[in-house]
Motif scaffolding. Structure first.
Motif, PDB file in Angstrom:
ATOM      1  N   LEU A  20       0.817  -1.209   0.000  1.00 18.76           N
ATOM      2  CA  LEU A  20       0.000   0.000   0.000  1.00 18.76           C
ATOM      3  C   LEU A  20       0.855   1.265   0.000  1.00 18.76           C
ATOM      4  CD1 LEU A  20      -2.841  -0.967   2.494  1.00 18.76           C
ATOM      5  CD2 LEU A  20      -2.995  -0.758   0.007  1.00 18.76           C
ATOM      6  N   GLN A  21       1.969   1.235   0.716  1.00 21.00           N
ATOM      7  CA  GLN A  21       2.878   2.373   0.703  1.00 21.00           C
ATOM      8  C   GLN A  21       3.424   2.613  -0.699  1.00 21.00           C
ATOM      9  OE1 GLN A  21       5.701   1.278   3.793  1.00 21.00           O
ATOM     10  NE2 GLN A  21       5.081   3.072   4.954  1.00 21.00           N
ATOM     11  N   GLY A  22       3.836   1.571  -1.363  1.00 23.69           N
ATOM     12  CA  GLY A  22       4.366   1.706  -2.714  1.00 23.69           C
ATOM     13  C   GLY A  22       3.336   2.240  -3.694  1.00 23.69           C
ATOM     14  N   ILE A  23       2.114   1.761  -3.562  1.00 21.55           N
ATOM     15  CA  ILE A  23       1.036   2.239  -4.434  1.00 21.55           C
ATOM     16  C   ILE A  23       0.758   3.714  -4.174  1.00 21.55           C
ATOM     17  CG2 ILE A  23      -1.440   2.037  -4.905  1.00 21.55           C
ATOM     18  CD1 ILE A  23      -1.113  -0.997  -4.389  1.00 21.55           C
ATOM     19  N   SER A  24       0.705   4.104  -2.916  1.00 25.08           N
ATOM     20  CA  SER A  24       0.384   5.502  -2.603  1.00 25.08           C
ATOM     21  C   SER A  24       1.486   6.450  -3.062  1.00 25.08           C
ATOM     22  CB  SER A  24       0.110   5.669  -1.113  1.00 25.08           C
ATOM     23  OG  SER A  24       1.261   5.379  -0.358  1.00 25.08           O
ATOM     24  N   VAL A  25       2.744   6.049  -2.939  1.00 28.58           N
ATOM     25  CA  VAL A  25       3.836   6.896  -3.422  1.00 28.58           C
ATOM     26  C   VAL A  25       3.775   7.029  -4.937  1.00 28.58           C
ATOM     27  CG1 VAL A  25       6.341   7.018  -3.686  1.00 28.58           C
ATOM     28  CG2 VAL A  25       5.356   6.483  -1.476  1.00 28.58           C
ATOM     29  N   SER A  26       3.506   5.957  -5.622  1.00 28.52           N
ATOM     30  CA  SER A  26       3.408   6.007  -7.086  1.00 28.52           C
ATOM     31  C   SER A  26       2.286   6.929  -7.523  1.00 28.52           C
ATOM     32  CB  SER A  26       3.168   4.609  -7.653  1.00 28.52           C
ATOM     33  OG  SER A  26       4.221   3.752  -7.295  1.00 28.52           O
ATOM     34  N   ILE A  27       1.157   6.853  -6.853  1.00 26.86           N
ATOM     35  CA  ILE A  27       0.017   7.709  -7.192  1.00 26.86           C
ATOM     36  C   ILE A  27       0.364   9.176  -6.957  1.00 26.86           C
ATOM     37  CG2 ILE A  27      -2.328   8.334  -6.482  1.00 26.86           C
ATOM     38  CD1 ILE A  27      -2.807   5.329  -6.008  1.00 26.86           C
ATOM     39  N   GLN A  28       1.042   9.464  -5.857  1.00 24.62           N
ATOM     40  CA  GLN A  28       1.403  10.850  -5.558  1.00 24.62           C
ATOM     41  C   GLN A  28       2.336  11.421  -6.608  1.00 24.62           C
ATOM     42  OE1 GLN A  28       2.995  10.874  -1.605  1.00 24.62           O
ATOM     43  NE2 GLN A  28       1.090  10.171  -0.692  1.00 24.62           N
ATOM     44  N   ILE A  29       3.290  10.660  -7.070  1.00 21.17           N
ATOM     45  CA  ILE A  29       4.228  11.149  -8.080  1.00 21.17           C
ATOM     46  C   ILE A  29       3.509  11.432  -9.388  1.00 21.17           C
ATOM     47  CG2 ILE A  29       6.215  10.505  -9.503  1.00 21.17           C
ATOM     48  CD1 ILE A  29       7.305   9.019  -7.029  1.00 21.17           C
ATOM     49  N   VAL A  30       2.651  10.518  -9.815  1.00 18.80           N
ATOM     50  CA  VAL A  30       1.922  10.706 -11.068  1.00 18.80           C
ATOM     51  C   VAL A  30       1.001  11.915 -10.982  1.00 18.80           C
ATOM     52  CG1 VAL A  30       0.180   9.685 -12.572  1.00 18.80           C
ATOM     53  CG2 VAL A  30       2.065   8.287 -11.740  1.00 18.80           C
ATOM     54  N   ILE A  31       0.284  12.075  -9.875  1.00 16.60           N
ATOM     55  CA  ILE A  31      -0.606  13.217  -9.718  1.00 16.60           C
ATOM     56  C   ILE A  31       0.191  14.517  -9.680  1.00 16.60           C
ATOM     57  CG2 ILE A  31      -2.193  14.352  -8.101  1.00 16.60           C
ATOM     58  CD1 ILE A  31      -3.290  11.579  -7.452  1.00 16.60           C
ATOM     59  N   GLY A  32       1.330  14.501  -9.025  1.00 18.17           N
ATOM     60  CA  GLY A  32       2.181  15.696  -8.976  1.00 18.17           C
ATOM     61  C   GLY A  32       2.604  16.146 -10.360  1.00 18.17           C
ATOM     62  N   TYR A  33       3.061  15.209 -11.187  1.00 17.82           N
ATOM     63  CA  TYR A  33       3.456  15.563 -12.551  1.00 17.82           C
ATOM     64  C   TYR A  33       2.266  16.058 -13.363  1.00 17.82           C
ATOM     65  CZ  TYR A  33       8.163  13.695 -12.072  1.00 17.82           C
ATOM     66  OH  TYR A  33       9.463  13.488 -11.699  1.00 17.82           O
ATOM     67  N   ALA A  34       1.109  15.450 -13.205  1.00 18.97           N
ATOM     68  CA  ALA A  34      -0.077  15.870 -13.954  1.00 18.97           C
ATOM     69  C   ALA A  34      -0.508  17.279 -13.558  1.00 18.97           C
ATOM     70  CB  ALA A  34      -1.214  14.882 -13.716  1.00 18.97           C
ATOM     71  N   VAL A  35      -0.464  17.590 -12.278  1.00 21.59           N
ATOM     72  CA  VAL A  35      -0.843  18.932 -11.817  1.00 21.59           C
ATOM     73  C   VAL A  35       0.118  19.977 -12.363  1.00 21.59           C
ATOM     74  CG1 VAL A  35      -1.018  20.386  -9.756  1.00 21.59           C
ATOM     75  CG2 VAL A  35      -2.058  18.127  -9.769  1.00 21.59           C
ATOM     76  N   VAL A  36       1.404  19.686 -12.342  1.00 23.83           N
ATOM     77  CA  VAL A  36       2.390  20.635 -12.865  1.00 23.83           C
ATOM     78  C   VAL A  36       2.147  20.883 -14.347  1.00 23.83           C
ATOM     79  CG1 VAL A  36       4.848  20.959 -13.373  1.00 23.83           C
ATOM     80  CG2 VAL A  36       4.130  20.158 -11.123  1.00 23.83           C
ATOM     81  N   HIS A  37       1.891  19.838 -15.110  1.00 20.65           N
ATOM     82  CA  HIS A  37       1.627  20.010 -16.545  1.00 20.65           C
ATOM     83  C   HIS A  37       0.366  20.827 -16.792  1.00 20.65           C
ATOM     84  CE1 HIS A  37       4.744  17.786 -18.605  1.00 20.65           C
ATOM     85  NE2 HIS A  37       4.679  16.856 -17.654  1.00 20.65           N
ATOM     86  N   ASP A  38      -0.629  20.701 -15.933  1.00 19.12           N
ATOM     87  CA  ASP A  38      -1.873  21.447 -16.108  1.00 19.12           C
ATOM     88  C   ASP A  38      -1.741  22.912 -15.712  1.00 19.12           C
ATOM     89  OD1 ASP A  38      -3.193  19.253 -17.093  1.00 19.12           O
ATOM     90  OD2 ASP A  38      -4.181  18.755 -15.194  1.00 19.12           O
ATOM     91  N   LEU A  39      -0.898  23.217 -14.721  1.00 20.41           N
ATOM     92  CA  LEU A  39      -0.839  24.568 -14.180  1.00 20.41           C
ATOM     93  C   LEU A  39       0.107  25.510 -14.922  1.00 20.41           C
ATOM     94  CD1 LEU A  39      -0.874  23.917 -10.324  1.00 20.41           C
ATOM     95  CD2 LEU A  39      -2.737  24.713 -11.765  1.00 20.41           C
ATOM     96  N   TYR A  40       1.176  24.996 -15.494  1.00 19.65           N
ATOM     97  CA  TYR A  40       2.215  25.862 -16.034  1.00 19.65           C
ATOM     98  C   TYR A  40       2.379  25.694 -17.538  1.00 19.65           C
ATOM     99  CZ  TYR A  40       3.424  26.161 -11.101  1.00 19.65           C
ATOM    100  OH  TYR A  40       3.381  26.349  -9.746  1.00 19.65           O
ATOM    101  N   ASP A  41       2.997  26.718 -18.144  1.00 12.90           N
ATOM    102  CA  ASP A  41       3.342  26.601 -19.554  1.00 12.90           C
ATOM    103  C   ASP A  41       4.581  25.716 -19.697  1.00 12.90           C
ATOM    104  OD1 ASP A  41       5.106  28.378 -18.395  1.00 12.90           O
ATOM    105  OD2 ASP A  41       5.267  29.663 -20.163  1.00 12.90           O
ATOM    106  N   THR A  42       5.006  25.487 -20.926  1.00  9.96           N
ATOM    107  CA  THR A  42       6.069  24.510 -21.192  1.00  9.96           C
ATOM    108  C   THR A  42       7.379  24.857 -20.506  1.00  9.96           C
ATOM    109  OG1 THR A  42       5.060  24.068 -23.338  1.00  9.96           O
ATOM    110  CG2 THR A  42       7.327  23.319 -23.023  1.00  9.96           C
ATOM    111  N   LYS A  43       7.811  26.109 -20.604  1.00 12.16           N
ATOM    112  CA  LYS A  43       9.101  26.495 -20.035  1.00 12.16           C
ATOM    113  C   LYS A  43       9.099  26.380 -18.502  1.00 12.16           C
ATOM    114  CE  LYS A  43      12.629  29.927 -20.842  1.00 12.16           C
ATOM    115  NZ  LYS A  43      12.976  31.150 -21.546  1.00 12.16           N
TER     116      LYS A  43
END
Length: 72
Positions: A20-43
């Motif tokens: 469960l720890q491994g799954i939760s860490v993986s989910i957090q990393i993926v969500i973090g990258y998705a949020v960054v891509h949604d909030l900012y421009d490319t640079k």
């Protein structure tokens, strides 16, 4: 799941909680990258992801050092 690992009393339950720890860490990393891509421009996204990558790489290396200093 981190707190549950402290109170576990047999190996099978410990193994399940660690999964469960491994799954939760993986989910957090993926969500973090998705949020960054949604909030900012490319640079800005490239800069933020580089900073996140640096923290992700350094945290496991520096965590035990700082933890031992806190214990001392």
């Amino acid at each position: 799941s981190n707190i549950l690992c402290v109170f576990v009393y047999n190996f099978a339950l410990f193994f399940i909680i660690r999964i469960l720890q491994g799954i939760s860490v993986s989910i957090q990393i993926v969500i973090g990258y998705a949020v960054v891509h949604d909030l900012y421009d490319t640079k800005k996204t490239i800069k933020v992801l580089a900073t996140m990558g640096m923290i992700i790489v350094l945290a496991p290396a520096l965590g035990p050092i700082f933890g031992s200093l806190i214990i001392l």
